[in-house]
Design an enzyme around this catalytic site. Structure first.
Site: not given
Ligand code: F3S
Length: 279
Positions: A123, A125, A161, A218-219, A260
């Site tokens: 990933h 991140e 996260t 993925s989420n 997203s």
């Molecule tokens: Fe930030 Fe949490 Fe979204 S880390 S990008 S607010 S899923």
């Protein structure tokens, strides 16, 4: 027909912030580059590309004076150095929650700790966070990966996260059995949990769920999985993927969307369903 929209659906704080800031920048300068796609949503990416945003895979693709956006996932620390060397303008849209993890990784790495990231090694991140501790972190995705941990090292543990909380807890419990020489930072973001919990609550109350979001997000896939446990569930990217005839016999429809998925895509789905049943 009753339509229920999950309490938490669509853009999380970090994505909304990044998308708004990127849009504001594009209004002033239509020649901006993004290091990787801004988000996992094809329609939103297209909209930004039409406004002038160009996606690049590495900094070698741009020249001195160009403006480059760093997306909400964040990047390794050396990207900032490379950008400086090349004389690029950086717009850093790393989510503040991700930034916090990068800073923890760097701080503890500098103190001599071994950083452990609980998350998916592929990933962006996680790749980014690892870059803040010299790419020396141990990445643990599943319990079997714990064989990489030894007793006599000081560890600092952080999490991607969007890590699943249950898996994170299991890994931490097992880690504590191997070593008592570890500092834990539960850096899982509440946005993921909130979206999953409110999707479940909505799915329990309706006959059918529609989950809106990128097929590769993925989420969003996770939301589909949790909703399927309670009712018939459809995963769509836009209203074009929905055959409304198929849901006309249900009495109540629930709607949720991945972190997203922009509001305008959610609204389009809701309005089209309403129009269909009000005909
Ligand atoms: Fe930030 Fe949490 Fe979204 S880390 S990008 S607010 S899923």
């Amino acid at each position: 027909m009753e339509i229920k929209i999950a309490k938490y659906a669509g853009f999380c704080f970090g994505v909304e912030r990044a998308m708004n800031m990127a849009w504001e920048c594009l209004k002033k300068n239509s020649n901006i580059y993004s290091l990787g796609p801004l988000i996992h949503n094809e329609q939103a990416v297209k909209k930004y590309e039409q406004a002038g945003l160009k996606i690049i895979e590495n900094l070698e693709q741009v020249s001195t004076g160009d403006t480059v956006i760093i997306r909400s996932h964040g990047v390794p620390i050396d990207i900032y150095d490379k950008a400086k060397e090349r004389g690029l303008d950086i717009i850093d849209l790393t989510c503040p929650y991700v930034k916090k993890i990068q800073n923890i990784a760097k701080r503890y790495y500098d103190k001599g700790y071994k950083i452990v990231i609980i998350g998916d090694p592929d990933h962006p991140e996680v790749i980014g966070i690892n870059g803040w501790c010299n790419n020396e972190a141990i990445v643990i995705k599943k319990l079997e990966d714990l064989n990489k941990i030894s007793r006599n090292i000081s560890y600092c543990i952080v999490a991607q996260t969007t890590m699943n909380l249950k898996v994170y807890n299991e890994i931490c419990e097992s880690l504590k059995e191997i070593t008592d020489n570890a500092i834990f930072y539960n850096t899982i973001c509440s946005a993921t949990k909130e979206r999953q919990e409110s999707a479940i609550n909505t799915a329990k109350e309706v006959d059918v769920m529609i989950v809106i979001g990128g097929m590769h997000s993925s989420n969003t896939q996770k939301l589909v999985q949790v909703c399927k446990q309670f009712c018939k569930t459809y995963h769509i990217e836009t209203i074009d993927d929905l055959n409304i005839d198929e849901i006309r016999n249900y009495k109540s429809i629930g709607i949720t969307a991945g972190a997203s998925t922009p509001d305008w895509i959610i609204n389009e789905v809701v309005e089209n369903i309403r129009d269909y049943f009000n005909k």
